[in-house]
Design an enzyme around this catalytic site. Structure first.
Site, mmCIF file in Angstrom:
data_model
loop_
_atom_site.group_PDB
_atom_site.id
_atom_site.type_symbol
_atom_site.label_atom_id
_atom_site.label_comp_id
_atom_site.label_asym_id
_atom_site.label_seq_id
_atom_site.Cartn_x
_atom_site.Cartn_y
_atom_site.Cartn_z
ATOM 1 N N LYS A 141 0.862 -1.082 0.048
ATOM 2 C CA LYS A 141 0.017 0.094 -0.015
ATOM 3 C C LYS A 141 0.975 1.151 0.123
ATOM 4 O O LYS A 141 1.953 1.362 0.475
ATOM 5 C CB LYS A 141 -0.819 0.094 1.307
ATOM 6 N N GLU B 275 -6.511 -9.133 0.436
ATOM 7 C CA GLU B 275 -6.233 -10.569 1.144
ATOM 8 C C GLU B 275 -7.331 -10.871 1.887
ATOM 9 O O GLU B 275 -7.612 -11.932 2.696
ATOM 10 C CB GLU B 275 -4.942 -10.287 2.074
ATOM 11 N N ARG C 154 -10.833 -11.339 1.534
ATOM 12 C CA ARG C 154 -11.529 -12.141 0.987
ATOM 13 C C ARG C 154 -10.733 -13.641 0.887
ATOM 14 O O ARG C 154 -11.716 -14.487 1.042
ATOM 15 C CB ARG C 154 -12.025 -11.855 -0.688
#
Length: 491
Positions: A271, A343, A345
């Site tokens: 990120k 991640e 899910r």
């Protein structure tokens, strides 16, 4: 804070503060003694109080009542308030009183017309008042002075036995929200998967009907949870599945499944650095499951509940999953991982399969801070509600409307499923830039087709960003617990 219900005559009711909510168009209630009415009327006539929305004015040593102060609260120009406006008003007053000298405050229910019954006003009013008093001072070297306000009384001219029970329910929900907020606000160096497991064990020791089981990362891998393990193995902190089972009734359970990513770097798909500290809130779904379990236990609801938390850190360790890796899930379906920052899910899909295989629930609800796309779509006011069952979806939406913890219905059409097609596996874990929250829900639906299921994407509602108000919100504990209470009442 202590809560009470009273219909003691106002001249005899001792308190530090008597709260009188008034609109600019309303007259003073007949329940006030004549001397008090005259004092307040003179105060209003002098121009010191207009009743404008949010206005507050103090009167000290008022005539006719035992209370040492009156607090006039402006409600605007409407003669009847909707429930959400009422709750916001109550929360604002509670916050104001936290910083003052009053130890005991009394809210007069009879001075204001609200489009909700008195039991609702007391139940949700207790919850909101308690939530407004929430503080998180654990990490301050010098703990700020505690609030003086210790007791809150709802006053109603006629006695009503149901109001005491309503207040008890509101306080229990607030306790669940507070636990969720505490867990969310903890720093990620202290709140990691094993810490959450320890908190679950504490709950198990506190409540007789609650049993706790921890499935280690190694056990999960051995069981075939390839998607969960793909996320957890990127961190030196071991991941785990936390299973909390509350047996307040027999029969098939209802299940809550929470995403418990205690910190989310994005993994190899790292990120941006800005605001990455807020990724400690990526376990907001898990926090809400913990909070809901606490409320259910406090109220001793006659339901069978199985709560599962998939807890892991998403880190870019040398053992981390790479974009392009293919994993096999507990369901047997395979997933091509195109983005390691999708991640949530992955840990949820194995948790969803696990609870269905092991506990055979009649209903499954998963809760997750799943997608930034949800924040783009709905902002911070409503959580997205997806369901493969219209009745379940509406029940959750109604629970949100009742509590003010609102959701919004989202589509789960098969049209979106093709965006998850992979040339190498049964599916890929992202569906491209279009409808990101929807395709994430569609991914999870592939693991919950044979059960009544709903998915709450709470990425916009689980916490407040930036500024002095930054912190976990405790949502959607009010929505979830209202749904569970309704379920218990239906038998």
């Amino acid at each position: 804070m202590e809560y009470a219900i009273s219909h003691t005559a106002l001249p005899k009711l001792k308190a530090d503060c008597l709260i009188i909510p008034l609109s600019s168009a309303s007259s003073l209630p007949e329940s006030l003694p004549d001397e008090t009415r005259e004092t307040v009327e003179a105060f209003i006539k002098a121009g010191d109080f207009s009743g404008n929305k949010g206005q507050m004015a103090w009167l000290h040593q008022p005539a006719g009542v035992a209370a040492s102060r009156l607090l006039l609260v402006g409600c605007g120009d409407k003669t009847e308030l909707d429930g959400l406006t009422f709750l916001k008003l109550l929360g604002r007053v509670s916050k104001t009183l936290q910083g003052g000298p009053a130890k005991h405050a009394v809210w007069l229910l009879d001075t204001l017309t609200v489009n909700k019954d008195l039991q609702w006003q007391v139940r949700e009013g207790t919850r909101v008042t308690e939530e407004a008093a929430y503080r998180f001072d654990l990490y301050r070297s010098k703990t700020p002075k505690a609030a003086s306000l210790k007791k809150w009384t709802f006053w109603h001219q006629a006695g009503d036995a149901g109001l005491k029970k309503a207040s008890k329910v509101g306080k229990a929900v607030a306790a669940g929200s507070a636990l969720a907020r505490d867990l969310g606000n903890l720093p990620p160096n202290d709140c990691y998967p094993e810490y959450l497991a320890g908190r679950a064990r504490e709950l198990g020791r506190e409540y007789e009907k609650l049993s706790v089981k921890i499935i280690s990362q190694a056990q999960a891998e051995k069981m075939g949870m390839g998607a969960f393990h793909a996320v957890a193995k990127g961190s030196t902190r071991e991941g785990c599945l936390i299973v909390m089972e509350y047996k307040g009734a027999s029969g098939a359970p209802v299940s809550l499944v929470g995403k418990g990513i205690t910190f989310d770097t994005g993994g190899i798909s790292l990120k941006p650095g800005a605001n990455m500290d807020e990724m400690k809130y990526d376990m907001g779904g898990a926090a809400s499951v913990f909070g809901s379990v606490k409320t259910v236990c406090e109220l001793k609801l006659p339901i069978h509940l199985v709560a599962v938390v998939a807890a892991a850190e998403n880190m870019p360790d040398g053992g981390a999953t790479r974009p392009g890796d293919i994993v096999k899930t507990l369901s047997g379906q395979t997933v091509e991982i195109l983005n390691t920052d999708a991640e949530g899910r992955l840990v949820l899909c194995d948790a969803l399969t696990y609870v269905q295989q092991k506990h055979k629930p009649h209903t499954v609800i998963d809760i997750a801070t799943l997608t930034g796309a949800c924040v783009v779509a709905l902002g911070s006011h409503a959580q997205a509600v997806y369901s493969n069952n219209d009745e379940l979806g509406e029940a959750l939406l109604e629970a949100g409307r009742t509590t003010g913890d609102r959701g919004w219905p989202m589509p789960l059409w098969e049209d979106y499923q093709s965006q998850l097609d992979s040339p190498f596996a049964d599916m890929q874990n992202i569906g491209g830039p279009k409808g990101g929250s929807i395709t994430a829900a569609c991914f999870l639906h592939r693991f919950a087709r044979d059960v009544k299921w709903a998915h709450l994407d709470i990425a916009g509602t689980a916490w407040t960003s930036g500024g002095k108000e930054k912190g976990a919100s405790g949502r959607p504990v009010p929505m979830l617990t209202r749904y569970l209470i309704n379920l218990a009442e239906q038998g």
